[in-house]
Design an enzyme around this catalytic site. Sequence first.
Site: not given
Length: 275
Positions: A41, A113, A154
């Site tokens: 990330e 995300k 994440c």
Amino acid sequence: MPRIAIIQTNTGIDAAANAAALAEAIATAAGEGAAMVFTPEMSGLLDRDRDRAAASLRKENEDAVLVAVREAAAKAGVWVQLGSLALRRQDPRMANRGFVIDDAGNIRARYDKMHLFDVDLANGERYRESAAYAGGDRPVVVGTPVGRMGLSICYDMRFPDLYRALSDAGAEVLSVPAAFTRPTGQAHWHVLLRARAIEAGAWVVAAAQTGEHQDGRATYGHSLVVDPWGQVMLDMGEAPGIGYAEIDPAVTADVRTRVPALRHRRAIPAPVVIG
């Protein structure tokens, strides 16, 4: 069996230097026989000083790090899962966007995300990822040389419904690039990633940021490859570098035969609440 490489980085505040380091590492990994390379990330820039970072942030079609990685992939003839970049959008908030890039440098898939970290802690610390970023609105699965891959980033790893959707759509490999903090990494990183692999009967590849960063933060490292049985096949520890593993599709088929949980899934209605 296809070989993969993970680039575990200590990304800094200089986007040009980060791009050059990624391109060099991609070439090295391809030279070692990797069919696909994974990066963490925020591979292009890691800077919590938003005013300083703003000078380096671009829209997707103008981002120099994305250009450099696409060129490196094409030159080396290797696929790349570029974990994510911070990119400008039409509105004031940014996208935390990952990419799958093929061996000709073409973008095969994009993923923004979906889950954003907003929290007020008892010690007074306050995090508002949604103040700077807009969340994505759909899961993504894409065909790659290592199998059908489901994309995530994440904090997404804490939401098993996302991985159920990805495995229901045929994902055999789950990519989870991250910049995990040390306290949460020590407590949750391994157990969550192993759980996601076991639940989905899928390989998990988690490329991570590591170490003390130029902006003052510290990340956990320990980039992982976990097989569908939940075994850790690669743990890169805390040092930056390149790690290698093999993704064996026969393991996926074997595990899904021995534990056919995916075939036994049911739509769950709202629970009956008593009392």
